[in-house]
Design an enzyme around this catalytic site. Structure first.
Site, short mmCIF file in Angstrom:
data_model
loop_
_atom_site.label_atom_id
_atom_site.label_comp_id
_atom_site.label_asym_id
_atom_site.label_seq_id
_atom_site.Cartn_x
_atom_site.Cartn_y
_atom_site.Cartn_z
N SER A 46 6.58 31.30 45.42
CA SER A 46 6.61 30.39 44.31
C SER A 46 7.57 29.06 44.62
CB SER A 46 6.77 30.64 42.76
OG SER A 46 8.07 31.45 42.74
N HIS A 47 8.73 29.56 45.37
CA HIS A 47 9.85 28.59 46.06
C HIS A 47 9.76 28.74 47.27
CE1 HIS A 47 11.24 29.82 42.07
NE2 HIS A 47 11.73 28.79 41.61
N GLU A 187 3.99 31.10 36.63
CA GLU A 187 3.24 32.37 36.06
C GLU A 187 2.28 31.86 35.07
OE1 GLU A 187 5.01 36.07 35.36
OE2 GLU A 187 6.97 35.08 35.99
#
Lengths: 336, 336
Positions: A46-47, A187
């Protein structure tokens, strides 16, 4: 969705070329590509490359300065300020890390105030390198308003992550990096996309009522972890990462946003402490190891960071997987 | 239960006389009595006169040194250590506060490491006086093992409170002081005494199973607030209040306890920051007030500390109530 396998070298190259093609100079592209590669390496998709397209948008529209030259000032013996010149935060960290380490070793405790930076990375890459040098580090940053204060029903706080790193004797540092929201915003977005209900307690709808509908939470407000205690942590992060260093509070970040989906201008602090300067230079490492041993003697208990470090071993050996669509998108952005 | 009303002056006198009669010298008795009086004044009965009989036990059996002479050393430009000489922590704070304030003003950030102290007070009285002097302060201390780490079912962490104070422009400081357990141990004890069920999520029984039976939780383990995120905060407190400064971790405090019900020997840290040294000397107070205003614009939202400060106004005007039985117990202890 088809995935493709990339070595970490290929990840870095992909990110670097894309950043360079979109207005970054060599130094900024390298620093940001390193940061993205660390995220992919440790399983923080996600990063990782996932964030790159949003950075490209903000580089192209001129919000992010791809040729930023961070400037370091000493404000007090224990305080350095790094003005990021409106660039991606990664270069500001790389350029100032040595100065912060030196200050912490000299003073025992020191703090870096990062200003005018664009932060959309994880926080653990900002603290782990300090622990690898034997220091304890604490980092905080604010973000756009997404989280209600305890008792409230409207967004005020950012997701306001707090990261902490502690050096170990013959092992990677203990590191945690956690947002103040019960669940990461990403999320909730994924739950909305996949039409999955949320657990209770993640957020409220726009009317201030509890809901498990992820889209209703995205349109409403997220809740802090642990109720009023998480809300207090969120407030502490606002005061240190914004109020203390003259940077925008989360509502000000939201108000200033051009809503381009890219990162937002703001501040960050990193406190570094040198355990060698606290009177137990000979003993602290073994003393702490005895505590970690006790902690790990319980079934089911991990040291924060252990899962990530295990993931790292896998990535170093086998590379990582990214969606083919993301790979193509980044290649397209790199050649446009 | 019949209550009696005391002025704050009477509270202080009651505590002072009792401490003096039980082995404290003038300086230690005054400092501890001040601390107890602050707790009663602000409605923290659980940290007020209620604690005095337990201190008396530990003074009488020689565990606590009533004639402690705290000693201050400078370990680094930003680090002072106060050895409490095995006394009640209050005098160590009083004697070192000025030194910590001076360090923070000179260095921008400084830390006080308190060692060999007996802490059984609230933490907010340790940070609020610093904020009243215009500083931001963060305090942490460890305690006996009562709280399970995330994923575990046995006690490891102490209740490990974290306190934070931020100075306001024309109002008392923003202050929070919170344990890492979902519920304070004293509240669980009161629920057990009164045979009330606990809310879900407070703790596990000795078999590691969730329970709402307070006695089962006291015999088992308390849970950290917010799951693994609260567990991370508890770990951070262990590392800073014990590992960093060569003081016992919570399991070591438990192991060393003589179980006399009194305080336990351990450490504490206080980090102090001077917002005037972070580049926004002229602006930070108004900037922060604008954020507090935004926060308070939501119905039902308070600044941490507001309720306590309101309680203070009441106590200053009307005095406070304590159970007649407690009053008599303290008088008996003072004349024994």
């Amino acid at each position: 969705m088809t995935d493709i396998n990339l070595t970490l070298k290929e990840v870095r190259r992909l990110a670097f070329d894309c950043l360079l093609a979109n207005g970054c100079d060599q130094a900024n592209a390298e620093a940001a590509a390193d940061n993205i590669t660390m995220a992919e390496r440790d399983g923080y998709q996600s990063h990782g490359l996932f964030r790159l397209p949003a950075f490209v948008v903000s580089l192209r529209n001129g919000k992010v300065n791809g040729k930023a030259v961070p400037k370091i000032d000493t404000l007090a013996p224990g305080v350095i300020r790094i003005n990021g010149d409106k660039g991606i935060v990664a270069l500001a960290h790389q350029r100032s890390r040595k100065a912060l380490i030196n200050r912490a070793r000299e003073q025992g405790i020191a703090i870096a105030a990062l200003t005018d930076i664009f932060h959309m990375a994880a926080l653990w890459p900002d603290v782990e390198p300090l622990a690898e040098q034997g220091l304890c580090a604490i980092a905080m940053t604010s973000s756009r308003s997404f989280v209600a204060p305890a008792g409230g029903v409207r967004p005020l706080f950012g997701t306001n992550p707090l990261a902490f790193a502690w050096p170990r004797k013959d092992a990677p540092p203990v590191v945690f990096d956690q947002a103040v929201s019960v669940m990461a915003r990403g999320e909730v977005q994924i739950a909305a996309r996949d039409d999955h209900a949320l657990p209770a307690g993640v957020g409220l709808d726009a009317g201030g009522n509890p809901t498990t509908d992820p889209q209703a939470v995205l349109d409403g407000v997220m809740l802090p972890f642990g109720g009023y205690k998480g809300s207090s942590i969120a407030l502490m992060v606002e005061m240190l990462a914004a109020g203390l260093i003259g940077q925008p509070f989360s509502p000000e970040i939201s108000a200033a946003s051009n809503n381009d989906g890219g990162p937002e201008l703001g501040g960050q602090v990193i406190i570094a402490l040198d355990p060698d300067r606290f009177g137990d230079k000979e003993g602290w490492r073994d003393h702490c190891e005895s505590f970690f041993e006790e902690m790990l003697s319980q079934d089911g208990v991990r040291l924060p960071g252990q899962r990530r470090h295990a993931q790292r071993e896998t990535a170093l050996a086998n590379g990582i997987e990214i969606p083919e669509t993301l790979h193509k998108e980044i290649l397209d952005l790199s050649s446009a």
